[in-house]
Design a protein around this motif. Structure first.
Motif, PDB file in Angstrom:
ATOM      1  N   ALA A 116     -32.441  -5.044  -3.731  1.00 58.47           N
ATOM      2  CA  ALA A 116     -31.740  -4.776  -2.617  1.00 58.47           C
ATOM      3  C   ALA A 116     -30.623  -5.938  -2.515  1.00 58.47           C
ATOM      4  CB  ALA A 116     -32.296  -4.846  -1.224  1.00 58.47           C
ATOM      5  N   ASP A 117     -29.416  -5.742  -2.248  1.00 54.68           N
ATOM      6  CA  ASP A 117     -28.242  -6.448  -2.094  1.00 54.68           C
ATOM      7  C   ASP A 117     -28.254  -7.111  -0.856  1.00 54.68           C
ATOM      8  OD1 ASP A 117     -26.594  -6.396  -4.679  1.00 54.68           O
ATOM      9  OD2 ASP A 117     -26.539  -4.210  -4.254  1.00 54.68           O
ATOM     10  N   GLN A 118     -28.543  -5.982   0.030  1.00 55.97           N
ATOM     11  CA  GLN A 118     -28.614  -6.377   1.520  1.00 55.97           C
ATOM     12  C   GLN A 118     -29.775  -5.597   2.157  1.00 55.97           C
ATOM     13  OE1 GLN A 118     -24.580  -5.530   2.835  1.00 55.97           O
ATOM     14  NE2 GLN A 118     -24.568  -7.369   3.636  1.00 55.97           N
ATOM     15  N   ILE A 119     -30.568  -6.270   3.238  1.00 58.24           N
ATOM     16  CA  ILE A 119     -31.676  -5.855   3.875  1.00 58.24           C
ATOM     17  C   ILE A 119     -31.432  -5.576   5.278  1.00 58.24           C
ATOM     18  CG2 ILE A 119     -34.120  -6.110   4.318  1.00 58.24           C
ATOM     19  CD1 ILE A 119     -34.539  -7.405   1.651  1.00 58.24           C
ATOM     20  N   ALA A 120     -31.768  -4.286   5.700  1.00 65.62           N
ATOM     21  CA  ALA A 120     -31.695  -4.195   7.252  1.00 65.62           C
ATOM     22  C   ALA A 120     -32.894  -4.045   7.537  1.00 65.62           C
ATOM     23  CB  ALA A 120     -30.796  -2.785   7.350  1.00 65.62           C
ATOM     24  N   ILE A 121     -33.335  -4.777   8.701  1.00 65.21           N
ATOM     25  CA  ILE A 121     -34.802  -4.580   9.194  1.00 65.21           C
ATOM     26  C   ILE A 121     -34.665  -3.788  10.522  1.00 65.21           C
ATOM     27  CG2 ILE A 121     -36.594  -5.925   9.894  1.00 65.21           C
ATOM     28  CD1 ILE A 121     -36.192  -7.934   8.171  1.00 65.21           C
ATOM     29  N   MET A 122     -35.306  -2.782  10.625  1.00 66.89           N
ATOM     30  CA  MET A 122     -35.393  -2.112  11.855  1.00 66.89           C
ATOM     31  C   MET A 122     -36.641  -1.834  12.548  1.00 66.89           C
ATOM     32  SD  MET A 122     -33.703   1.662  11.085  1.00 66.89           S
ATOM     33  CE  MET A 122     -34.009   2.340  12.708  1.00 66.89           C
ATOM     34  N   ASN A 123     -36.790  -1.363  13.869  1.00 66.21           N
ATOM     35  CA  ASN A 123     -38.174  -1.264  14.567  1.00 66.21           C
ATOM     36  C   ASN A 123     -37.768  -0.742  15.850  1.00 66.21           C
ATOM     37  OD1 ASN A 123     -40.950  -0.847  14.687  1.00 66.21           O
ATOM     38  ND2 ASN A 123     -40.967  -3.109  15.657  1.00 66.21           N
ATOM     39  N   ALA A 124     -38.544   0.359  16.358  1.00 65.05           N
ATOM     40  CA  ALA A 124     -38.141   1.136  17.488  1.00 65.05           C
ATOM     41  C   ALA A 124     -36.823   1.313  17.691  1.00 65.05           C
ATOM     42  CB  ALA A 124     -38.784   0.000  18.691  1.00 65.05           C
ATOM     43  N   GLY A 125     -36.273   1.867  16.579  1.00 64.71           N
ATOM     44  CA  GLY A 125     -34.741   2.380  16.696  1.00 64.71           C
ATOM     45  C   GLY A 125     -33.778   1.554  16.811  1.00 64.71           C
ATOM     46  N   LYS A 126     -34.253   0.004  16.508  1.00 66.13           N
ATOM     47  CA  LYS A 126     -33.073  -0.912  16.911  1.00 66.13           C
ATOM     48  C   LYS A 126     -32.896  -1.722  15.512  1.00 66.13           C
ATOM     49  CE  LYS A 126     -33.152  -2.347  21.776  1.00 66.13           C
ATOM     50  NZ  LYS A 126     -34.256  -1.304  22.394  1.00 66.13           N
ATOM     51  N   LEU A 127     -31.651  -2.123  15.279  1.00 64.96           N
ATOM     52  CA  LEU A 127     -31.488  -3.071  14.105  1.00 64.96           C
ATOM     53  C   LEU A 127     -31.624  -4.525  14.402  1.00 64.96           C
ATOM     54  CD1 LEU A 127     -30.098  -3.127  11.442  1.00 64.96           C
ATOM     55  CD2 LEU A 127     -28.211  -3.580  12.222  1.00 64.96           C
ATOM     56  N   LEU A 128     -32.668  -4.976  13.806  1.00 60.31           N
ATOM     57  CA  LEU A 128     -33.280  -6.323  14.073  1.00 60.31           C
ATOM     58  C   LEU A 128     -32.610  -7.487  13.243  1.00 60.31           C
ATOM     59  CD1 LEU A 128     -37.075  -5.704  14.481  1.00 60.31           C
ATOM     60  CD2 LEU A 128     -35.210  -5.620  16.389  1.00 60.31           C
ATOM     61  N   ALA A 129     -32.237  -7.036  11.997  1.00 61.15           N
ATOM     62  CA  ALA A 129     -31.698  -7.982  11.229  1.00 61.15           C
ATOM     63  C   ALA A 129     -30.964  -7.472   9.845  1.00 61.15           C
ATOM     64  CB  ALA A 129     -32.805  -8.982  10.488  1.00 61.15           C
ATOM     65  N   PHE A 130     -29.787  -7.966   9.567  1.00 67.47           N
ATOM     66  CA  PHE A 130     -29.316  -7.136   8.285  1.00 67.47           C
ATOM     67  C   PHE A 130     -28.335  -8.293   7.734  1.00 67.47           C
ATOM     68  CE2 PHE A 130     -25.008  -5.112   6.839  1.00 67.47           C
ATOM     69  CZ  PHE A 130     -25.720  -4.588   5.852  1.00 67.47           C
ATOM     70  N   ASP A 131     -28.830  -8.584   6.289  1.00 62.66           N
ATOM     71  CA  ASP A 131     -27.992  -9.634   5.753  1.00 62.66           C
ATOM     72  C   ASP A 131     -28.761  -9.639   4.199  1.00 62.66           C
ATOM     73  OD1 ASP A 131     -26.567 -12.135   5.233  1.00 62.66           O
ATOM     74  OD2 ASP A 131     -27.349 -12.773   7.391  1.00 62.66           O
ATOM     75  N   THR A 132     -28.301 -10.442   3.505  1.00 61.47           N
ATOM     76  CA  THR A 132     -28.678 -10.584   1.877  1.00 61.47           C
ATOM     77  C   THR A 132     -30.116 -11.143   1.885  1.00 61.47           C
ATOM     78  OG1 THR A 132     -27.945 -12.863   1.795  1.00 61.47           O
ATOM     79  CG2 THR A 132     -26.343 -11.035   1.128  1.00 61.47           C
ATOM     80  N   PRO A 133     -30.934 -10.728   0.817  1.00 63.85           N
ATOM     81  CA  PRO A 133     -32.449 -11.413   1.072  1.00 63.85           C
ATOM     82  C   PRO A 133     -32.247 -12.867   1.303  1.00 63.85           C
ATOM     83  CG  PRO A 133     -32.128  -9.636  -0.742  1.00 63.85           C
ATOM     84  CD  PRO A 133     -30.768  -9.963   0.025  1.00 63.85           C
ATOM     85  N   GLU A 134     -31.433 -13.549   0.480  1.00 58.55           N
ATOM     86  CA  GLU A 134     -31.263 -14.949   0.238  1.00 58.55           C
ATOM     87  C   GLU A 134     -30.957 -15.443   1.812  1.00 58.55           C
ATOM     88  OE1 GLU A 134     -28.739 -13.423  -1.610  1.00 58.55           O
ATOM     89  OE2 GLU A 134     -30.554 -12.983  -2.727  1.00 58.55           O
ATOM     90  N   ALA A 135     -29.842 -14.873   2.600  1.00 57.92           N
ATOM     91  CA  ALA A 135     -29.679 -15.285   3.908  1.00 57.92           C
ATOM     92  C   ALA A 135     -30.806 -15.234   4.793  1.00 57.92           C
ATOM     93  CB  ALA A 135     -28.369 -14.785   4.317  1.00 57.92           C
ATOM     94  N   LEU A 136     -31.586 -14.101   4.755  1.00 54.00           N
ATOM     95  CA  LEU A 136     -32.907 -13.592   5.408  1.00 54.00           C
ATOM     96  C   LEU A 136     -33.616 -14.791   5.492  1.00 54.00           C
ATOM     97  CD1 LEU A 136     -33.016 -10.035   5.043  1.00 54.00           C
ATOM     98  CD2 LEU A 136     -32.484 -11.307   7.205  1.00 54.00           C
ATOM     99  N   LEU A 137     -33.855 -15.182   3.938  1.00 53.42           N
ATOM    100  CA  LEU A 137     -34.773 -16.552   3.895  1.00 53.42           C
ATOM    101  C   LEU A 137     -34.437 -17.662   4.269  1.00 53.42           C
ATOM    102  CD1 LEU A 137     -35.838 -15.301   0.185  1.00 53.42           C
ATOM    103  CD2 LEU A 137     -37.233 -15.308   2.073  1.00 53.42           C
TER     104      LEU A 137
END
Ligand SMILES: Nc1ncnc2c1ncn2[C@@H]1O[C@H](COP(=O)(O)OP(=O)(O)O)[C@@H](O)[C@H]1O
Ligand SMILES: [Mg+2]
Length: 299
Positions: free
Chosen positions: A203-224
């Motif tokens: 993935a170039d970017q990862i969007a993490i969602m839970n319970a209908g909400k977006l919790l994070a959206f960034d490149t894997p490197e930035a998330l780490l």
């Protein structure tokens, strides 16, 4: 002037009945590349993908594809869309080739172009040897590859695949990842999954969602990077694990001869002797979707 190739998701809310909120005011702008949509079961991934594919309409909100509102006017999007739904039925008595030719004809491809395209796709998804076998004789992984081939018939600019690796063995999973990364480039590819390893390498970017909400959206490197110094290793006994679980996000635990080796995701040292370790995307994902950490964040 051609509009920028992007998908703009604005304040999407999806309710089912009175009480169920599957998407909760979600906004996100996606550009060409592979986007991993990561969330546990029930997060709302399929609900979102059905709206983006113009299969269903949201309760509220807007989606723009290259500037056009796809809810009011889905036709342009549909021409440029490839979609592999989470449950994909195939016509068991047809061969892969017959099935793809059938769908190509439904999609309005001229028959000569369709024949060429179908052969090309069968080769691309590595089904050449099985192309003349009826689909009922296919394994789960083979059927999934037929699914991805049908999504590519029209050379889509927007490709949406919903949990494509469910039911695949590790080797088929790896093959699927390679297939997707080979065809990225000038298209927006959205892949949903609840398994981190499906997306972390491609993935170039990862969007993490839970319970209908977006919790994070960034490149894997930035998330780490954001989790740097927030993952701790400790060795504890069985009772301590139980207590720590009540309080912290334990992203990993392994029983060893000297006790339980655990990873704790937390911004401050959780217990004396705990040492910082490199975060993994699994840590990031579990931290964001862990109920305790959410409670902590909103407190
Ligand atoms: N057609 C439906 N009617 C009622 N509830 C639904 C429907 N589809 C999904 N849901 C509920 O909405 C939530 C999100 O579901 P879904 O979008 O399928 O999530 P995911 O694909 O991430 O597992 C879940 O709680 C699910 O039970
Ligand atoms: Mg789903």
């Amino acid at each position: 002037m051609p509009q920028k190739m992007q998908l703009e998701i604005q304040n999407l809310t999806q309710r089912y009945g009175k009480d169920k909120v599957a998407l909760d005011n979600l906004s996100l702008t996606l550009k060409p590349g592979i986007i991993g949509l990561l969330g546990p079961n029930g997060a709302g991934k399929s609900s979102l993908m059905r709206i983006l594919s113009s299969i269903s309409k949201p309760t509220q909100g807007t989606v723009l594809w290259q500037g056009d509102d796809i809810i009011k006017n889905p036709n342009q999007l549909r021409k440029e869309l490839g979609y592999l739904p989470q449950s994909f039925g195939v016509y068991e008595n047809l061969t892969a080739k017959e099935f793809l030719l059938y769908l190509a004809s439904l999609k309005g491809l001229p028959s000569k172009a369709a024949a060429i395209k179908v052969d090309e796709l069968i080769e691309m998804v590595n089904l050449t040897d099985a192309a003349k076998v009826a689909l009922k004789g296919y394994s789960g992984g083979m059927k999934q590859r037929v699914g991805i081939a049908q999504a590519l018939l029209n050379d889509p600019k927007l490709l949406i695949v919903d949990e494509p690796t469910v039911g695949l063995d590790p080797e088929e999973r790896a093959r699927f990842r390679h297939l997707l990364s080979d065809m990225s480039g000038e298209r927006v590819i959205i892949l949903s999954t609840h398994i981190v390893s499906d997306v972390e390498s491609i993935a170039d970017q990862i969007a993490i969602m839970n319970a209908g909400k977006l919790l994070a959206f960034d490149t894997p490197e930035a998330l780490l990077k954001k989790m740097n110094k927030a993952v701790w290793h400790a060795v504890v006994d069985h009772d301590e694990v139980k207590v720590l679980r009540q309080q912290y996000c334990i992203s990993h635990s392994a029983r060893r001869s000297d006790g339980f080796h655990i990873s704790i995701v937390c911004h401050e040292q959780p217990l004396p002797g705990a040492v910082n370790i490199e975060p993994t995307l699994e840590d990031v994902f579990l931290f964001h979707t862990h109920s305790k950490s959410q409670a902590m964040e909103s407190a």
